[in-house]
Design a protein around this motif. Structure first.
Motif, PDB file in Angstrom:
ATOM      1  N   GLU A   1     -36.698   3.996 -74.499  1.00 36.24           N
ATOM      2  CA  GLU A   1     -36.901   4.800 -75.702  1.00 36.24           C
ATOM      3  C   GLU A   1     -36.418   4.048 -76.932  1.00 36.24           C
ATOM      4  O   GLU A   1     -37.074   4.064 -77.987  1.00 36.24           O
ATOM      5  CB  GLU A   1     -36.177   6.138 -75.572  1.00 36.24           C
ATOM      6  CG  GLU A   1     -36.305   6.998 -76.814  1.00 36.24           C
ATOM      7  CD  GLU A   1     -35.657   8.367 -76.688  1.00 36.24           C
ATOM      8  OE1 GLU A   1     -35.433   8.995 -77.739  1.00 36.24           O
ATOM      9  OE2 GLU A   1     -35.395   8.803 -75.551  1.00 36.24           O
ATOM     10  N   ALA A   2     -35.271   3.374 -76.817  1.00 35.46           N
ATOM     11  CA  ALA A   2     -34.724   2.647 -77.963  1.00 35.46           C
ATOM     12  C   ALA A   2     -35.684   1.565 -78.435  1.00 35.46           C
ATOM     13  O   ALA A   2     -35.863   1.352 -79.648  1.00 35.46           O
ATOM     14  CB  ALA A   2     -33.372   2.037 -77.596  1.00 35.46           C
TER      15      ALA A   2
ATOM     16  N   ARG B   1     -38.628   3.220 -80.263  1.00 39.04           N
ATOM     17  CA  ARG B   1     -38.195   3.697 -81.586  1.00 39.04           C
ATOM     18  C   ARG B   1     -38.055   2.531 -82.559  1.00 39.04           C
ATOM     19  O   ARG B   1     -38.428   2.647 -83.736  1.00 39.04           O
ATOM     20  CB  ARG B   1     -36.880   4.434 -81.470  1.00 39.04           C
ATOM     21  CG  ARG B   1     -36.960   5.707 -80.623  1.00 39.04           C
ATOM     22  CD  ARG B   1     -36.829   6.930 -81.459  1.00 39.04           C
ATOM     23  NE  ARG B   1     -36.947   8.135 -80.640  1.00 39.04           N
ATOM     24  CZ  ARG B   1     -37.728   9.153 -80.927  1.00 39.04           C
ATOM     25  NH1 ARG B   1     -38.478   9.120 -82.026  1.00 39.04           N
ATOM     26  NH2 ARG B   1     -37.781  10.218 -80.149  1.00 39.04           N
TER      27      ARG B   1
ATOM     28  N   LEU C   1     -41.489   1.573 -83.744  1.00 42.83           N
ATOM     29  CA  LEU C   1     -42.000   2.541 -84.714  1.00 42.83           C
ATOM     30  C   LEU C   1     -41.294   2.407 -86.058  1.00 42.83           C
ATOM     31  O   LEU C   1     -41.925   2.484 -87.114  1.00 42.83           O
ATOM     32  CB  LEU C   1     -41.834   3.960 -84.173  1.00 42.83           C
ATOM     33  CG  LEU C   1     -42.710   4.331 -82.964  1.00 42.83           C
ATOM     34  CD1 LEU C   1     -42.248   5.643 -82.362  1.00 42.83           C
ATOM     35  CD2 LEU C   1     -44.182   4.417 -83.378  1.00 42.83           C
ATOM     36  N   ASP C   2     -39.991   2.202 -86.019  1.00 45.62           N
ATOM     37  CA  ASP C   2     -39.221   2.099 -87.264  1.00 45.62           C
ATOM     38  C   ASP C   2     -39.596   0.855 -88.070  1.00 45.62           C
ATOM     39  O   ASP C   2     -39.371   0.806 -89.294  1.00 45.62           O
ATOM     40  CB  ASP C   2     -37.722   2.069 -86.968  1.00 45.62           C
ATOM     41  CG  ASP C   2     -37.184   3.424 -86.531  1.00 45.62           C
ATOM     42  OD1 ASP C   2     -37.911   4.436 -86.694  1.00 45.62           O
ATOM     43  OD2 ASP C   2     -36.049   3.477 -86.023  1.00 45.62           O
TER      44      ASP C   2
ATOM     45  N   PRO D   1     -39.295   5.234 -91.833  1.00 47.75           N
ATOM     46  CA  PRO D   1     -38.914   5.595 -90.465  1.00 47.75           C
ATOM     47  C   PRO D   1     -38.812   7.110 -90.292  1.00 47.75           C
ATOM     48  O   PRO D   1     -38.260   7.813 -91.152  1.00 47.75           O
ATOM     49  CB  PRO D   1     -37.540   4.924 -90.293  1.00 47.75           C
ATOM     50  CG  PRO D   1     -37.574   3.770 -91.244  1.00 47.75           C
ATOM     51  CD  PRO D   1     -38.364   4.254 -92.427  1.00 47.75           C
ATOM     52  N   GLY D   2     -39.399   7.605 -89.214  1.00 48.86           N
ATOM     53  CA  GLY D   2     -39.345   9.035 -88.921  1.00 48.86           C
ATOM     54  C   GLY D   2     -40.324   9.876 -89.694  1.00 48.86           C
ATOM     55  O   GLY D   2     -40.348  11.108 -89.546  1.00 48.86           O
TER      56      GLY D   2
ATOM     57  N   GLU E   1     -44.155  10.835 -83.566  1.00 51.29           N
ATOM     58  CA  GLU E   1     -43.371   9.678 -83.119  1.00 51.29           C
ATOM     59  C   GLU E   1     -42.689   9.974 -81.784  1.00 51.29           C
ATOM     60  O   GLU E   1     -42.650   9.126 -80.887  1.00 51.29           O
ATOM     61  CB  GLU E   1     -42.342   9.289 -84.179  1.00 51.29           C
ATOM     62  CG  GLU E   1     -42.971   8.801 -85.471  1.00 51.29           C
ATOM     63  CD  GLU E   1     -41.946   8.237 -86.449  1.00 51.29           C
ATOM     64  OE1 GLU E   1     -40.940   7.659 -85.997  1.00 51.29           O
ATOM     65  OE2 GLU E   1     -42.159   8.386 -87.667  1.00 51.29           O
ATOM     66  N   ASP E   2     -42.147  11.177 -81.630  1.00 56.81           N
ATOM     67  CA  ASP E   2     -41.530  11.561 -80.358  1.00 56.81           C
ATOM     68  C   ASP E   2     -42.552  11.501 -79.227  1.00 56.81           C
ATOM     69  O   ASP E   2     -42.253  11.057 -78.112  1.00 56.81           O
ATOM     70  CB  ASP E   2     -40.953  12.974 -80.440  1.00 56.81           C
ATOM     71  CG  ASP E   2     -39.830  13.104 -81.466  1.00 56.81           C
ATOM     72  OD1 ASP E   2     -39.204  12.073 -81.796  1.00 56.81           O
ATOM     73  OD2 ASP E   2     -39.582  14.237 -81.926  1.00 56.81           O
TER      74      ASP E   2
ATOM     75  N   VAL F   1     -43.256   7.938 -78.257  1.00 58.83           N
ATOM     76  CA  VAL F   1     -42.171   7.431 -77.412  1.00 58.83           C
ATOM     77  C   VAL F   1     -42.367   7.887 -75.970  1.00 58.83           C
ATOM     78  O   VAL F   1     -42.246   7.083 -75.027  1.00 58.83           O
ATOM     79  CB  VAL F   1     -40.803   7.887 -77.961  1.00 58.83           C
ATOM     80  CG1 VAL F   1     -39.694   7.560 -76.963  1.00 58.83           C
ATOM     81  CG2 VAL F   1     -40.520   7.234 -79.306  1.00 58.83           C
TER      82      VAL F   1
END
Length: 336
Positions: free
Chosen positions: A7-8, A11, A14-15, A21-22, A28-29, A32
């Motif tokens: 997951e990290a 993320r 994506l970031d 970011p977010g 985004e979730d 992941v």
């Protein structure tokens, strides 16, 4: 040895994209989840298979539904003819459709879209006796797993579960009552459209059914109160888990099946994507019992996999987010 995608790591990918970011929130979730389950930074969600499991319920003998059990067979015929709501939605997204006879109380004629996985011609009346034998429950789970794996072997990236079975909201309410767990009356809704008198009668019948057994173990709950299509959908979730494939869970009845699968194997929660919050009473509470936040909330309560199909474009968008969006570094360096 291939490095596991975490997951990290997803993320961080994506970031690094060319946007705050977010800023895409729950999409985004979802991206992941797709990447971690499929173990790729380029997850796939284009090839979709809708599996509609059909079965009849002995509980209809006590009039827990506003419709007679014969409607199950009629709606299966409608699905096979391509004229049900689920067919229309499946065509809109290009999904494959298979109708699985888990336990329809009729001899169905062969059809290219029909899979004969019948365990029995419906369940027994759970208000008076166990709905199924242990052998029937285990066979239904095994056949559901086989159907999920067969769809994946045909090339599906994503499975959507649906159901058809008059009386199955009553069965699902009993399953929820014991496995969420939750007070029985909180689990019972109008189903196919009861009026106040019909709902009161349904509550009385299901109260009588619940008093007949104190089962709380998942297989025994399914044996006492479940439906063949519910047990088969639970098996489909477990089959998807074994193949590390994502499965989209439709409404109240499908969620009860997923709940049973998760209570049998808690890791199955990871492969379940909950499509929508149904208007059926109890669905929101059942979702909360699994710490699930659905993608949509549209007031649906039809079944057939309709809500699951409507969620597919969001899932495809989340997959595209990972593979098709430039990084900020590439934008600043003019590499787009």
């Amino acid at each position: 040895m291939t490095q596991r995608i975490t997951e990290a790591a997803v993320r961080a990918h994506l970031d690094a994209q060319a946007r705050p970011p977010g800023s895409l929130g729950r999409i985004e979730d979802l991206a992941v989840r797709l990447a971690v389950v499929q173990q790729t930074m380029k997850p796939q969600a284009e090839a979709v298979s809708l599996l509609v499991f059909a079965g009849d319920h002995g509980l209809t003998q006590d009039r827990v539904s506003a419709y007679p059990s014969e409607v199950t067979q009629a709606m299966v015929a409608t699905l096979l003819a391509g004229r049900a709501s689920a067919n229309a939605f499946a065509r809109a997204i290009g999904a494959e459709v298979r109708i699985i006879d888990a336990g329809v109380d009729a001899d169905l004629a062969p059809h290219p879209l029909l899979v004969d996985a019948k365990v029995a011609r419906g369940t027994r009346n759970a208000a008076r006796e166990p709905a199924m034998s242990t052998q029937d429950v285990e066979l239904a789970i095994a056949r559901g797993s086989e159907q999920a794996i067969a769809a994946l072997d045909r090339g599906a990236d994503l499975l959507v579960l649906g159901e058809m079975g008059i009386g199955n909201s009553a069965s699902a309410a009993l399953v929820m009552h014991r496995l969420a767990p939750a007070p029985l009356l909180d689990c019972i809704g109008v189903g196919t459209g009861h009026d106040n008198a019909g709902l009161a009668h349904k509550r009385a019948v299901l109260t009588r059914a619940s008093q007949r057994s104190d089962a709380t173990e998942p297989l025994e709950v399914l044996r006492q109160f479940g439906g063949l299509e519910i047990a088969m959908m639970a098996g489909a979730v477990l089959g998807a888990l074994d193949r590390r494939a994502l499965v989209v869970i439709d409404g109240f009845i499908c969620t009860a099946a997923a709940l049973a699968a998760i209570r049998m194997r808690p890791e199955a929660r990871e492969v379940c994507l909950f499509a929508h919050r149904s208007a059926e009473a109890g669905h929101d509470q059942m979702l909360k019992a699994m710490q699930a936040e659905p993608l949509l909330d549209l007031g649906l309560r039809l079944g057939e996999g309709t809500g699951g199909l409507l969620a597919v474009p969001l899932i495809r968008a989340a997959a595209a987010l990972l593979s098709d969006v430039a990084s900020l570094d590439d934008v600043l360096a003019g590499r787009v």
